[in-house]
Motif scaffolding. Sequence first.
Motif, short mmCIF file in Angstrom:
data_model
loop_
_atom_site.label_atom_id
_atom_site.label_comp_id
_atom_site.label_asym_id
_atom_site.label_seq_id
_atom_site.Cartn_x
_atom_site.Cartn_y
_atom_site.Cartn_z
N SER A 136 0.93 -1.11 0.10
CA SER A 136 0.01 -0.02 -0.03
C SER A 136 0.93 1.15 0.01
O SER A 136 0.33 2.38 -0.49
CB SER A 136 -0.98 -0.06 1.15
N ARG A 137 2.07 1.13 0.22
CA ARG A 137 3.12 2.24 0.35
C ARG A 137 3.25 3.17 -0.93
O ARG A 137 3.62 2.37 -2.16
CB ARG A 137 4.27 2.00 1.20
N GLN A 138 3.11 4.34 -0.94
CA GLN A 138 3.22 4.96 -2.41
C GLN A 138 4.34 6.37 -2.07
O GLN A 138 4.45 6.63 -1.05
CB GLN A 138 2.17 5.54 -2.93
N CYS A 174 8.89 2.95 -1.74
CA CYS A 174 7.61 3.39 -1.77
C CYS A 174 7.06 2.56 -3.27
O CYS A 174 6.05 3.38 -3.85
CB CYS A 174 7.56 4.95 -2.37
N ASN A 175 7.52 1.40 -3.24
CA ASN A 175 6.97 0.71 -4.40
C ASN A 175 7.09 0.95 -5.91
O ASN A 175 6.31 0.68 -6.89
CB ASN A 175 5.33 0.46 -4.15
N VAL A 176 8.03 1.91 -6.25
CA VAL A 176 8.47 2.21 -7.47
C VAL A 176 9.35 0.90 -7.79
O VAL A 176 10.42 0.48 -7.25
CB VAL A 176 9.26 3.39 -7.56
#
Length: 270
Positions: A136-138, A174-176
């Motif tokens: 869920s982290r962005q 951050c899920n990049v």
Amino acid sequence: MNLDPLLLVELLALGLCSGFLAGLLGIGGGMLMVPFLTWMLSKQGVSADMAVKMAIATSMATIMFTSISSVRAHHKRGAVRWELVRGLAPGILIGGLVAGAGIFALLKGSWLALVFAGFVSFSAFQMLRDRKPKPSRQMPGTAGQIGAGAGIGLLSGLVGAGGGFVSVPFMSWCNVPIHTAVATRAALGFPIALANTLGYVIGGWNLAPALPGALGYLFLPALAVIAAASVTKAPLGAKAAHAMNVKQLKRAFALLLFVLAAYMLYKGLS
């Protein structure tokens, strides 16, 4: 300045290796360049304190050239997140100028060597750890990106690296996707290097040259040789990054970073 032939060969080899690794791992060649440049400058009779500062500043300046070469290769593959570059760059410029023109000149070379050793060790540990972020982290919003950019620029300026040791793990956290993070870091390398190099020039403007060809903290002959060599290999590293699984190579590079961190720790304590 006429470079010693052995020093010229050493600088060429360093430029080729650091350029390839910058393109491949997005880690910035500074982590490799700073310890080796410190060693080379010490052999030329530069004091330990000044050798560390010159190595950091010269390493950072080369990243301006490496990043341009590397980002072109990544951009052709559509891997650069330019909206992240626009969000992080303002903070990076602020943090880089503060580090290069202020904090860098105030700290002793021994302290900078210890800071370098600490952050390189942390980066190597993160490479080996390879933890997956929460789904869920962005990436944060505008203010958060400016703040993160300021931290990246500040830390990069103190250790002479292109920010990949902070920005790539941060974006991955951050899920990049990792390949996108590496490519975006390449684009961030230019504002990081530009801001810090300007700071080094301002901070070292009144210093007497430690070696012929030195401009304050910058050793211009080394900058020219390393930059020329590194730009030829950065695109190859970027191409390889998209063609292979770099997990095993990252582990090997992490072990190398631990060795380099140990050397800088020794220089800082001695």
